[in-house]
Design a protein around this motif. Structure first.
Motif, PDB file in Angstrom:
ATOM      1  N   MET A 293      53.135   5.309   4.389  1.00 41.92           N
ATOM      2  CA  MET A 293      54.208   5.104   3.581  1.00 41.92           C
ATOM      3  C   MET A 293      54.388   3.585   3.605  1.00 41.92           C
ATOM      4  SD  MET A 293      55.637   7.750   2.472  1.00 41.92           S
ATOM      5  CE  MET A 293      57.209   7.255   2.052  1.00 41.92           C
ATOM      6  N   ASN A 294      53.724   2.709   4.544  1.00 41.43           N
ATOM      7  CA  ASN A 294      53.713   1.526   4.600  1.00 41.43           C
ATOM      8  C   ASN A 294      52.693   0.269   4.071  1.00 41.43           C
ATOM      9  OD1 ASN A 294      56.183   1.846   6.104  1.00 41.43           O
ATOM     10  ND2 ASN A 294      55.101   2.247   8.073  1.00 41.43           N
ATOM     11  N   ILE A 295      51.955   1.153   3.310  1.00 39.92           N
ATOM     12  CA  ILE A 295      50.689   0.273   2.850  1.00 39.92           C
ATOM     13  C   ILE A 295      51.056   0.001   1.421  1.00 39.92           C
ATOM     14  CG2 ILE A 295      48.142   0.351   2.319  1.00 39.92           C
ATOM     15  CD1 ILE A 295      47.911   2.463   4.478  1.00 39.92           C
TER      16      ILE A 295
ATOM     17  N   ILE B 143      44.375   2.975  -5.412  1.00 39.20           N
ATOM     18  CA  ILE B 143      44.553   1.544  -4.892  1.00 39.20           C
ATOM     19  C   ILE B 143      44.701   0.824  -6.180  1.00 39.20           C
ATOM     20  CG2 ILE B 143      43.339  -0.476  -3.792  1.00 39.20           C
ATOM     21  CD1 ILE B 143      42.472   1.309  -1.770  1.00 39.20           C
ATOM     22  N   ARG B 144      46.162   0.092  -6.071  1.00 35.63           N
ATOM     23  CA  ARG B 144      46.409  -0.522  -7.478  1.00 35.63           C
ATOM     24  C   ARG B 144      46.269  -2.278  -7.009  1.00 35.63           C
ATOM     25  NH1 ARG B 144      51.106   1.901  -5.908  1.00 35.63           N
ATOM     26  NH2 ARG B 144      52.075  -0.117  -5.884  1.00 35.63           N
ATOM     27  N   GLY B 145      45.508  -2.696  -8.304  1.00 37.13           N
ATOM     28  CA  GLY B 145      45.248  -4.276  -8.005  1.00 37.13           C
ATOM     29  C   GLY B 145      44.288  -4.455  -7.035  1.00 37.13           C
TER      30      GLY B 145
ATOM     31  N   ARG C  29      51.487  -4.537  -3.976  1.00 36.51           N
ATOM     32  CA  ARG C  29      50.858  -5.803  -2.911  1.00 36.51           C
ATOM     33  C   ARG C  29      50.763  -6.876  -3.596  1.00 36.51           C
ATOM     34  NH1 ARG C  29      48.352  -5.888   1.999  1.00 36.51           N
ATOM     35  NH2 ARG C  29      48.417  -3.502   1.912  1.00 36.51           N
ATOM     36  N   PRO C  30      51.169  -8.062  -3.137  1.00 38.09           N
ATOM     37  CA  PRO C  30      51.073  -9.405  -3.604  1.00 38.09           C
ATOM     38  C   PRO C  30      49.709  -9.865  -3.623  1.00 38.09           C
ATOM     39  CG  PRO C  30      52.672  -9.587  -1.957  1.00 38.09           C
ATOM     40  CD  PRO C  30      52.111  -8.038  -1.983  1.00 38.09           C
ATOM     41  N   PHE C  31      49.250 -10.755  -4.657  1.00 33.71           N
ATOM     42  CA  PHE C  31      48.004 -11.178  -4.845  1.00 33.71           C
ATOM     43  C   PHE C  31      47.563 -12.107  -3.546  1.00 33.71           C
ATOM     44  CE2 PHE C  31      49.249 -10.091  -9.335  1.00 33.71           C
ATOM     45  CZ  PHE C  31      48.317  -9.068  -9.447  1.00 33.71           C
TER      46      PHE C  31
END
Length: 470
Positions: A143-145, A125-127, A162-164
């Motif tokens: 694929m959509n996460i 999990i990045r960020g 993912r946007p912050f």
């Protein structure tokens, strides 16, 4: 149980001066994620191996004794403990291979491909992890996460970032009830009272220093409101009898108006709390320092880093020596202790510049000085520069603990840098004037015990150095 979140054990190398007097801080990121999952009706458990001093045998025992298997296991990791995180993941994989293992935190975010190559890691999990982990646990299509990396047919797939989270004020408070709260404490010399705990009230970093990877949470600072911070302090006091807070934000005073409001609330409601924080010398003034002192602040840590102007410029630190002197002076006048950090072995460093930095520390005369060996962490501009110039000596991440050279500095050997690292601590702390001043300032026996412990450790360094010379 839906997920077990694990904070791997910390290890300190022998030459790390702070191994005996370091803090034990809660894994706030894991606690924040756990509370977010609980809010959405998922059950999380936290195993803090660092706080509870759990070794590999203790971990094996806990896994074997699980009454039921979790759906996932998540492991957080910084760079210097990544080897421990991999060991933890390997133990879990050997005992319960059917449970998917997720890694997150700064190191997996910045070196995702390297982390994912380990067979014991299924996801990264990045960020920020709250929303990404929730979607994964909820069974959404991988694929959509956003923010997720995973393997498919032995190929590593990275979904878009993912946007912050813009409004971190909307997040629930950390799940302190899942942590061994009695195990946590600030570093020796940085607190006045116990029990104490660490808090983080912001995400992102406004600075652009070449040695810092704090921007992995964003280049724009996002912050909790003063009211939310105060509410969290009240809960910590009520539920855990907390008397001391260490704010671990990179620059606590970055949003001045929010800090002013928090201080006013603490004063108005007569909250009995003492606290410390980190800041920059160009982010304080007399007004905010005066109010912080009145609200219970007793110590501020400033990053000074070097006395060499060229080195500071290379770091993109963007501070002046005048602002350093002014901030230290104002902080002392406000009745707040000063703690400063310095770096030795930076690009462009010489023996003369290291000696200048050591002398500068003595001249500034803060209450506490921390000397670290410049370490180019992955994800930083300094790491990219050092890699491009073949100056990275090792990618053994356990060596990236600020106490040993991991980067070549032209004209300086590792032995010379280590010599000045030891010299810095001895030169600063083993001064008659410093020792006398600290003992005079010590007004209670607990503080005296802390001072004696620090001196004991420092004199141990002297004996070790003499032994090494024989």
């Amino acid at each position: 149980m839906d997920i077990i979140l694990i904070n791997p054990p910390w290890t300190f190398r022998k030459q790390n001066i702070w191994k005996d007097i370091s803090s034990c801080i809660p894994p706030i990121g894991l606690a924040q994620i756990a509370s977010y999952l609980e809010k959405h009706a998922y059950k999380a458990v936290i195993w803090d191996m660092a706080a509870e001093s759990l070794d590999s045998n203790a971990l094996k025992k806990k896994i074997i004794e699980l009454p039921c298997l979790p759906s996932f296991i998540g492991i957080t990791s910084t760079t210097s403990i990544f080897h421990n995180a991999v060991e933890v993941a390997g133990i879990i994989r050997n005992i319960i291979p059917e449970v998917p293992i997720i890694m997150g935190g700064v190191h997996p975010t910045l070196l995702t491909d390297e982390v994912m190559k380990h067979s014991c890691v299924d996801y990264c999990i990045r960020g920020e992890g709250e929303q990404t982990l929730l979607e994964l646990i909820s069974g959404n299509n991988k694929m959509n996460i956003s923010g997720l990396s995973f393997k498919k047919d032995n190929v590593i797939i990275h979904n878009p970032d993912r946007p912050f989270i813009e409004n971190i004020d909307a997040l629930p408070l950390p799940a302190y009830h899942l942590l061994p709260m009695h195990k946590y404490h600030p570093a020796l010399g940085s607190y006045q009272r116990l029990p104490g705990i660490g808090m983080i009230t912001t995400r992102g970093c406004p600075g652009r220093c070449t040695f810092c990877n704090g921007q992995y949470m964003g280049k724009r600072i996002r912050f909790n409101s003063a009211n939310k911070i105060l509410n969290e302090i009240k809960i910590l006091q009520k539920d855990y009898n907390i008397k001391e807070i260490s704010f671990y934000d990179d620059t606590f005073t970055a949003v001045k108006n929010n800090v002013l409001e928090l201080c006013k609330l603490i004063i108005a409601e007569n909250i009995d709390i003492t606290w410390s924080c980190f800041s920059r010398v160009d982010f304080v003034d007399k007004d905010i320092l005066k109010l912080m002192k009145k609200a219970g602040c007793h110590q501020i840590c400033y990053g000074v880093e070097s006395r060499d102007e060229t080195i500071l410029k290379n770091m993109n630190k963007k501070i002046s020596f005048e602002s350093v002197s002014c901030a230290i002076k104002m902080t002392k006048e406000a009745g707040i202790e000063t703690r400063t950090t310095f770096m030795l072995g930076s690009p462009g460093e010489t023996e003369q510049s290291m000696l200048q930095t050591i002398n500068y520390a003595c001249e500034l005369n803060p209450d506490i000085a921390l000397f670290n060996i410049t370490t180019p962490y992955p994800g930083t501009e300094m790491f990219s520069w050092a890699s491009e110039n073949n100056l990275i000596k090792t990618r053994d991440w356990s060596c990236y603990d600020l106490s040993q050279p991991v980067m070549e500095v032209p004209g300086l050997s590792a032995a010379i840098i280590m010599k000045y690292y030891r010299k810095a601590y001895l030169r600063f702390y083993v001064r008659f004037s410093y020792i006398i001043t600290q003992f005079i300032k010590t007004r209670n026996w607990k503080r005296l015990v802390i001072c004696l412990k620090v001196l004991y450790i420092l004199f141990g360094m002297i004996l070790n150095r003499k032994h090494e010379k024989k």
